[in-house]
Structure formats: structure tokens, C-alpha cells
Design an enzyme around this catalytic site. Structure first.
Site, PDB file in Angstrom:
ATOM      1  N   GLY A 294      36.380  60.503  37.888  1.00  0.00           N
ATOM      2  CA  GLY A 294      36.191  60.911  39.277  1.00  0.00           C
ATOM      3  C   GLY A 294      35.034  61.878  39.406  1.00  0.00           C
ATOM      4  O   GLY A 294      33.870  61.488  39.434  1.00  0.00           O
ATOM      5  N   GLY A 295      35.355  63.161  39.470  1.00  0.00           N
ATOM      6  CA  GLY A 295      34.348  64.192  39.748  1.00  0.00           C
ATOM      7  C   GLY A 295      33.093  64.112  38.885  1.00  0.00           C
ATOM      8  O   GLY A 295      31.968  64.242  39.394  1.00  0.00           O
TER       9      GLY A 295
ATOM     10  N   HIS B 131      45.108  52.981  42.838  1.00  0.00           N
ATOM     11  CA  HIS B 131      44.841  54.376  42.477  1.00  0.00           C
ATOM     12  C   HIS B 131      45.960  55.266  43.032  1.00  0.00           C
ATOM     13  O   HIS B 131      46.488  55.007  44.112  1.00  0.00           O
ATOM     14  CB  HIS B 131      43.486  54.815  43.032  1.00  0.00           C
ATOM     15  CG  HIS B 131      43.041  56.120  42.465  1.00  0.00           C
ATOM     16  ND1 HIS B 131      43.491  57.314  42.953  1.00  0.00           N
ATOM     17  CD2 HIS B 131      42.230  56.414  41.425  1.00  0.00           C
ATOM     18  CE1 HIS B 131      42.973  58.298  42.232  1.00  0.00           C
ATOM     19  NE2 HIS B 131      42.197  57.778  41.301  1.00  0.00           N
TER      20      HIS B 131
ATOM     21  N   ASN C 121      34.625  56.506  39.582  1.00  0.00           N
ATOM     22  CA  ASN C 121      35.305  56.281  40.863  1.00  0.00           C
ATOM     23  C   ASN C 121      34.825  57.386  41.784  1.00  0.00           C
ATOM     24  O   ASN C 121      35.225  58.542  41.640  1.00  0.00           O
ATOM     25  CB  ASN C 121      36.826  56.343  40.670  1.00  0.00           C
ATOM     26  CG  ASN C 121      37.574  56.314  41.995  1.00  0.00           C
ATOM     27  OD1 ASN C 121      36.986  56.039  43.045  1.00  0.00           O
ATOM     28  ND2 ASN C 121      38.865  56.597  41.956  1.00  0.00           N
ATOM     29  N   TRP C 122      33.956  57.007  42.702  1.00  0.00           N
ATOM     30  CA  TRP C 122      33.326  58.031  43.557  1.00  0.00           C
ATOM     31  C   TRP C 122      34.274  58.540  44.643  1.00  0.00           C
ATOM     32  O   TRP C 122      33.970  59.519  45.309  1.00  0.00           O
ATOM     33  CB  TRP C 122      32.057  57.459  44.191  1.00  0.00           C
ATOM     34  CG  TRP C 122      30.899  57.380  43.240  1.00  0.00           C
ATOM     35  CD1 TRP C 122      30.917  57.615  41.892  1.00  0.00           C
ATOM     36  CD2 TRP C 122      29.539  57.058  43.570  1.00  0.00           C
ATOM     37  NE1 TRP C 122      29.644  57.456  41.376  1.00  0.00           N
ATOM     38  CE2 TRP C 122      28.792  57.118  42.373  1.00  0.00           C
ATOM     39  CE3 TRP C 122      28.894  56.718  44.769  1.00  0.00           C
ATOM     40  CZ2 TRP C 122      27.412  56.847  42.342  1.00  0.00           C
ATOM     41  CZ3 TRP C 122      27.532  56.442  44.737  1.00  0.00           C
ATOM     42  CH2 TRP C 122      26.792  56.515  43.541  1.00  0.00           C
ATOM     43  N   LYS C 123      35.383  57.840  44.860  1.00  0.00           N
ATOM     44  CA  LYS C 123      36.332  58.231  45.918  1.00  0.00           C
ATOM     45  C   LYS C 123      35.580  58.324  47.253  1.00  0.00           C
ATOM     46  O   LYS C 123      34.718  57.493  47.504  1.00  0.00           O
ATOM     47  CB  LYS C 123      37.037  59.534  45.530  1.00  0.00           C
ATOM     48  CG  LYS C 123      37.644  59.427  44.112  1.00  0.00           C
ATOM     49  CD  LYS C 123      38.591  60.522  43.756  1.00  0.00           C
ATOM     50  CE  LYS C 123      39.146  60.287  42.355  1.00  0.00           C
ATOM     51  NZ  LYS C 123      40.150  61.266  41.960  1.00  0.00           N
TER      52      LYS C 123
ATOM     53  N   SER D 189      40.421  64.182  35.080  1.00  0.00           N
ATOM     54  CA  SER D 189      39.622  65.331  34.620  1.00  0.00           C
ATOM     55  C   SER D 189      38.892  65.043  33.307  1.00  0.00           C
ATOM     56  O   SER D 189      38.692  65.945  32.493  1.00  0.00           O
ATOM     57  CB  SER D 189      40.492  66.588  34.511  1.00  0.00           C
ATOM     58  OG  SER D 189      41.024  66.937  35.780  1.00  0.00           O
TER      59      SER D 189
ATOM     60  N   GLY E 114      41.747  65.430  39.302  1.00  0.00           N
ATOM     61  CA  GLY E 114      41.090  66.403  40.163  1.00  0.00           C
ATOM     62  C   GLY E 114      41.603  67.820  40.003  1.00  0.00           C
ATOM     63  O   GLY E 114      41.306  68.693  40.808  1.00  0.00           O
TER      64      GLY E 114
ATOM     65  N   GLU F 123      46.210  57.016  34.434  1.00  0.00           N
ATOM     66  CA  GLU F 123      45.770  58.244  35.085  1.00  0.00           C
ATOM     67  C   GLU F 123      46.988  59.094  35.436  1.00  0.00           C
ATOM     68  O   GLU F 123      47.618  58.888  36.487  1.00  0.00           O
ATOM     69  CB  GLU F 123      44.995  57.921  36.370  1.00  0.00           C
ATOM     70  CG  GLU F 123      43.735  57.130  36.145  1.00  0.00           C
ATOM     71  CD  GLU F 123      42.716  57.392  37.250  1.00  0.00           C
ATOM     72  OE1 GLU F 123      41.573  57.722  36.911  1.00  0.00           O
ATOM     73  OE2 GLU F 123      43.058  57.286  38.437  1.00  0.00           O
TER      74      GLU F 123
ATOM     75  N   GLU G 122      45.885  57.987  44.480  1.00  0.00           N
ATOM     76  CA  GLU G 122      45.620  58.519  45.827  1.00  0.00           C
ATOM     77  C   GLU G 122      45.994  57.492  46.892  1.00  0.00           C
ATOM     78  O   GLU G 122      46.445  57.852  47.980  1.00  0.00           O
ATOM     79  CB  GLU G 122      44.143  58.941  45.936  1.00  0.00           C
ATOM     80  CG  GLU G 122      43.892  60.231  45.152  1.00  0.00           C
ATOM     81  CD  GLU G 122      42.506  60.363  44.574  1.00  0.00           C
ATOM     82  OE1 GLU G 122      41.594  59.624  44.983  1.00  0.00           O
ATOM     83  OE2 GLU G 122      42.328  61.222  43.680  1.00  0.00           O
TER      84      GLU G 122
HETATM   85  P1  13P Z   1      38.879  63.256  38.265  1.00  0.00           P
HETATM   86  O1  13P Z   1      38.016  62.783  37.098  1.00  0.00           O
HETATM   87  O2  13P Z   1      38.091  63.889  39.346  1.00  0.00           O
HETATM   88  O3  13P Z   1      40.046  64.048  37.794  1.00  0.00           O
HETATM   89  O4  13P Z   1      39.481  61.902  38.915  1.00  0.00           O
HETATM   90  C1  13P Z   1      40.050  60.967  38.097  1.00  0.00           C
HETATM   91  C2  13P Z   1      40.324  59.768  38.895  1.00  0.00           C
HETATM   92  O5  13P Z   1      41.187  59.775  39.759  1.00  0.00           O
HETATM   93  C3  13P Z   1      39.522  58.578  38.660  1.00  0.00           C
HETATM   94  O6  13P Z   1      40.028  57.490  39.336  1.00  0.00           O
END
Ligand code: 13P
Length: 256
Positions: A237-238, A98, A13-15, A216, A176, A170, A100
Site C-alpha cells: 500500500g503506502g 481487499h 495497491n494505490w487505494k 506495512s 496501514g 493481509e 477495506e
Molecule cells: P500498507 O502497505 O499501506 O499497510 O497497505 C497494505 C495493503 O492493504 C495493500 O493492499
């Protein structure tokens, strides 16, 4: 994970990261590193990056997803994107609900359900996110909340349509933050999600649903996380923004 009854899926998930040209470069870097993976590999990218992502991924085992979708087919909804628009652009997956989006953009359990229904009715695979905040965990509500969010998201989704749904557990406190859930916490959370699916659809169906962990997850902890029976891959994510790290996670899921 239990590969006998369900599929492992590693999804990035590149956000809100990467321009179209950066998208092309990163996918070109990833392609050889994830080729031949024994799990499904998905990259969910910003809408504007979708054409570049689809073109770069063509002929590879990388599938492209979006990070959201509107639940209406068309109309006066400025700024929104429909299922048909995504499908015609070569998108196969979509992240829904998500944390967020729940936190910053007014997403509710009801709109998560509407988006999930729109996605599966329209032929997209939905990656539906659920997860508790730290406060909810500390108050002892994790199981109740995960079961509630899961059942709400799946309201009116048929057992047949459920084949095109992945649930991503999640924990909000792990996203994050660099604070990963322990493998046992991830397994437990994913287990609550699977139990909710079992309550709604029966245990046999629940055994077939892919439940990812996200928060994470990285090259260093992926192998231990996916070694757990209820962890069928991850939503990353990251670490999905770095080809080398992402490919290590894909490898862990392939071998797990
Ligand atoms: P991180 O891997 O950056 O913690 O993000 C997880 C996430 O929200 C994937 O959707």
C-alpha cells in the site's frame, strides 16, 4: 519464496490515491528504477487512473491492475466496472476482496468468489485478499479463518484457472498501521493459505501458487519477509506511492 516452483510478484495497491496526472508522473519515475526486475511488477490503481497508467507503463515491465471489478458482465449496476471494460483498457490484474472493501463496502466471501470467477473466466489475473482481524487472531482463529476465506474465494475455480490467481495474505491489523507481521507470522499465515489450497487442489498444485504478504511492507522489511519460503512477494500500500521505496521492495523480491 520458492522461485523454483512459483513466481514472485510485487504489486502496488494505490487505494484512493493519485490523480491521472500524478499517475503519469509516478510511473515515469518508477519505470527506470524497476526495469530488469526478476519478479513480476504490478501497479493496481484507481479506475480513473487506468488510461494514464497503461499509457505511462507501455513498453516497460510494469503491468497495470484495477482495485476491484464487478462480477456481472453488464447491466443496471450504477457505478460498477466490468471485466471486459478493464481488459479493453489494458488492465491485466485485479485486486479482489481487499479488507477495506470487506470492511467498508459490504464485500463478503460470496461476492469475493463471484468476482474471482468473473476475473478468471474473463482472462484477468486475480489478486485475492484474505486476512484476519486482531480480535480473530487473539481468539486463535487465524488458521481457521484464512483457510475458510481461501477456500470460499476459490469455490468453483478450476486448477487450470488457479494459474491466474494470486492470494495475498493481509492481516487486517497490519494494514496501514506501521505494525508489520513478523517474517515468521507472515510465513505462517501464507503457509495456512497454501495448506488450504493443498487441501482443495493437492500439494503439487499448491506449490505453484503465488502467495503474497501485505501489510506495512516497506523498503526496510521487504528483504526479510521475502526470504521466507512461503512469501512469494507482496501487496504494497503506502510504500507503493513512493518510487524509491517501491523499487527497493522490487529489488528485494528480485534477489530473494
Ligand atoms: P500498507 O502497505 O499501506 O499497510 O497497505 C497494505 C495493503 O492493504 C495493500 O493492499
Amino acid at each position: 519464496m520458492n522461485k523454483a516452483t512459483r513466481k514472485a510478484v510485487i504489486a502496488g495497491n494505490w487505494k484512493m490515491n493519485k490523480t491521472p496526472s500524478e499517475t503519469t508522473a509516478l510511473i515515469n519515475e518508477m519505470k527506470p528504477l524497476v526495469a530488469g526486475a526478476d519478479c513480476d511488477v504490478v501497479l493496481c490503481v484507481p479506475y480513473i487512473d487506468i488510461p494514464a497508467a497503461v499509457a505511462a507503463a507501455e513498453g516497460s515491465n510494469i503491468k497495470i491492475g484495477a482495485e476491484n471489478v464487478h462480477f456481472k458482465a453488464s447491466g443496471a449496476y450504477t457505478g460498477e466496472v466490468s471485466v471486459d471494460m478493464l481488459k479493453e483498457s489494458g488492465v491485466e490484474y485485479v485486486v479482489i476482496g481487499h479488507s477495506e472493501r470487506r470492511q467498508y463496502f459490504g464485500e463478503t466471501d460470496q461476492t469475493v468468489n463471484l468476482r474471482t470467477l468473473a476475473a478468471v473466466n474473463g482472462g484477468l489475473k486475480a489478486i485475492v485478499c484474505v486476512g484476519e482481524t486482531l480480535e480473530q487472531r487473539e481468539l486463535g482463529y487465524t488458521e481457521t479463518l484464512l483457510k475458510y476465506q481461501t477456500k470460499m474465494a476459490l469455490t468453483n475455480v478450476t486448477a487450470e484457472q488457479l494459474k491466474n490467481v494470486i492470494i495475498a495474505y493481509e492481516p487486517v491489523w497490519a494494514i496501514g498501521t506501521g505494525v508489520t507481521a513478523t517474517a515468521d507470522q507472515a510465513d505462517e499465515g501464507n503457509g495456512y493459505v497454501r495448506a488450504a489450497i493443498a487441501e482443495a487442489y493437492g500439494a503439487e498444485v499448491a506449490e505453484t501458487v503465488t502467495v503474497q504478504y501485505g501489510g506495512s511492507m516497506n523498503a526496510g522489511n521487504a528483504a526479510e519477509l521475502v526470504s521466507k519460503v512461503n512469501v512469494d512477494g507482496g501487496l504494497i500500500g503506502g510504500a507503493s506511492l513512493k518510487a524509491a521505496d517501491f523499487s527497493v521492495i522490487v529489488k528485494a523480491a528480485s534477489e530473494g
